[in-house]
Scaffold this motif. Structure first.
Motif, PDB file in Angstrom:
ATOM      1  N   UNK A   1       0.828  -1.211   0.000  1.00 59.93           N
ATOM      2  CA  UNK A   1       0.000   0.000   0.000  1.00 59.93           C
ATOM      3  C   UNK A   1       0.860   1.258   0.000  1.00 59.93           C
ATOM      4  N   UNK A   2       1.935   1.254   0.793  1.00 61.24           N
ATOM      5  CA  UNK A   2       2.821   2.406   0.819  1.00 61.24           C
ATOM      6  C   UNK A   2       3.501   2.648  -0.516  1.00 61.24           C
ATOM      7  N   UNK A   3       3.851   1.578  -1.224  1.00 62.29           N
ATOM      8  CA  UNK A   3       4.463   1.721  -2.541  1.00 62.29           C
ATOM      9  C   UNK A   3       3.494   2.336  -3.539  1.00 62.29           C
ATOM     10  N   UNK A   4       2.241   1.891  -3.514  1.00 62.75           N
ATOM     11  CA  UNK A   4       1.239   2.448  -4.434  1.00 62.75           C
ATOM     12  C   UNK A   4       1.009   3.934  -4.172  1.00 62.75           C
ATOM     13  N   UNK A   5       0.910   4.304  -2.898  1.00 61.14           N
ATOM     14  CA  UNK A   5       0.697   5.718  -2.563  1.00 61.14           C
ATOM     15  C   UNK A   5       1.912   6.559  -2.955  1.00 61.14           C
ATOM     16  N   UNK A   6       3.108   6.049  -2.666  1.00 65.84           N
ATOM     17  CA  UNK A   6       4.326   6.793  -2.994  1.00 65.84           C
ATOM     18  C   UNK A   6       4.485   6.961  -4.500  1.00 65.84           C
TER      19      UNK A   6
ATOM     20  N   UNK B   1       2.047   9.679  -5.623  1.00 61.77           N
ATOM     21  CA  UNK B   1       2.429  11.033  -5.227  1.00 61.77           C
ATOM     22  C   UNK B   1       3.728  11.476  -5.895  1.00 61.77           C
ATOM     23  N   UNK B   2       4.670  10.552  -6.067  1.00 56.28           N
ATOM     24  CA  UNK B   2       5.971  10.894  -6.654  1.00 56.28           C
ATOM     25  C   UNK B   2       6.230   9.927  -7.814  1.00 56.28           C
ATOM     26  N   UNK B   3       5.642  10.175  -8.973  1.00 58.05           N
ATOM     27  CA  UNK B   3       5.885   9.284 -10.119  1.00 58.05           C
ATOM     28  C   UNK B   3       7.326   9.390 -10.600  1.00 58.05           C
ATOM     29  N   UNK B   4       7.907   8.278 -10.946  1.00 59.50           N
ATOM     30  CA  UNK B   4       9.314   8.232 -11.350  1.00 59.50           C
ATOM     31  C   UNK B   4       9.439   8.475 -12.848  1.00 59.50           C
TER      32      UNK B   4
ATOM     33  N   UNK C   1      10.707  -0.404 -11.099  1.00 61.61           N
ATOM     34  CA  UNK C   1      11.589  -0.198  -9.951  1.00 61.61           C
ATOM     35  C   UNK C   1      10.768  -0.093  -8.666  1.00 61.61           C
ATOM     36  N   UNK C   2       9.597   0.553  -8.742  1.00 61.59           N
ATOM     37  CA  UNK C   2       8.742   0.641  -7.558  1.00 61.59           C
ATOM     38  C   UNK C   2       8.307  -0.751  -7.100  1.00 61.59           C
ATOM     39  N   UNK C   3       7.924  -1.594  -8.050  1.00 66.58           N
ATOM     40  CA  UNK C   3       7.539  -2.966  -7.697  1.00 66.58           C
ATOM     41  C   UNK C   3       8.718  -3.761  -7.143  1.00 66.58           C
ATOM     42  N   UNK C   4       9.898  -3.555  -7.742  1.00 67.07           N
ATOM     43  CA  UNK C   4      11.083  -4.277  -7.266  1.00 67.07           C
ATOM     44  C   UNK C   4      11.482  -3.833  -5.862  1.00 67.07           C
ATOM     45  N   UNK C   5      11.368  -2.543  -5.580  1.00 69.11           N
ATOM     46  CA  UNK C   5      11.698  -2.057  -4.231  1.00 69.11           C
ATOM     47  C   UNK C   5      10.700  -2.584  -3.205  1.00 69.11           C
ATOM     48  N   UNK C   6       9.422  -2.665  -3.595  1.00 65.59           N
ATOM     49  CA  UNK C   6       8.434  -3.246  -2.679  1.00 65.59           C
ATOM     50  C   UNK C   6       8.767  -4.710  -2.395  1.00 65.59           C
ATOM     51  N   UNK C   7       9.128  -5.449  -3.447  1.00 66.88           N
ATOM     52  CA  UNK C   7       9.511  -6.846  -3.248  1.00 66.88           C
ATOM     53  C   UNK C   7      10.779  -6.961  -2.420  1.00 66.88           C
TER      54      UNK C   7
END
Length: 218
Positions: A158-163, A166-169, A179-185
């Motif tokens: 949930x925190x990854x989706x919100x981040x 709010x801050x698209x890469x 990268x967002x999915x990989x960092x969550x994993x």
């Protein structure tokens, strides 16, 4: 009658010349539409390509790449003997040294050695860590830890989706959500999950290195 025939012949002679002239003029003016090109990503790929081709150690120089990686790892381990190095940890020092070497053109941005490290050596870190585990304690605390782990995993997703909302890469282009999915994993299951997720999503090497560096520094 002869005048009409002569006029017809002159017209027939002019027709091919006129068609050739029109075709030539139209051919000069008509051009294919230029495709839309993202200049930022194109320049980044050119810099990475130049860095790969113009590095002091070529990507095919396996022994040179191994030597550079070994020196970076040794420097990271040595830094932990110093107060400043213990604050940054040896892993971060090693990553920073490798990033510096690649950006100044000593080692390439991409090489077969890096793929071997990610595919074979990095997964060995998990069993090496498990050698120090206490199986009796693991079995006793599995139930409580599983509940905490599940709650933490849901919170991380949930925190990854919100981040990401709010801050698209945008700087990473199409690799931003990867990268967002990989960092969550990675925060759920460790560095092995990060490497596996980026490989499964076919993420570019530059984006993988940027995400890993940002994760270790922050």
């Amino acid at each position: 009658m002869s005048a009409a025939v002569a006029q017809g012949r002159s017209t027939s002679l002019r027709t091919p010349r006129l068609c050739a002239f029109v075709k030539q003029r139209c051919g000069k003016k008509t051009t294919a539409p230029r495709p839309m090109i993202n200049r930022k990503h194109t320049k980044r790929r050119q810099r990475q390509k130049c860095g790969t081709n113009m590095s002091l150690i070529a990507p095919t120089n396996h022994w040179g790449c191994w030597a550079a990686l070994s020196l970076a790892a040794a420097a990271g381990m040595w830094s932990e003997t110093k107060p400043l190095g213990r604050q940054f940890t040896g892993q971060i020092v090693t990553i920073l040294i490798a990033l510096a070497l690649s950006n100044v053109g000593i080692i390439p941005f991409d090489a077969p050695v890096y793929g071997f490290v990610n595919k074979y050596l990095l997964p060995l870190a998990v069993p090496l860590l498990l050698f120090q585990g206490n199986l009796t304690r693991v079995f006793k605390e599995t139930g409580r830890l599983l509940t905490m782990f599940s709650l933490g995993s849901v919170g991380t997703v949930l925190g990854t989706l919100v981040a990401l909302y709010l801050i698209p890469l945008h700087s990473l282009g199409s690799d931003g959500w990867k990268i967002a999915a990989a960092l969550a994993a990675r925060h759920i299951g460790g560095a092995i999950n990060y490497v596996s997720t980026t490989a499964a999503l076919d993420t570019s090497g530059g984006a993988v290195a940027s995400g890993l560096a940002a994760d270790n520094i922050l």
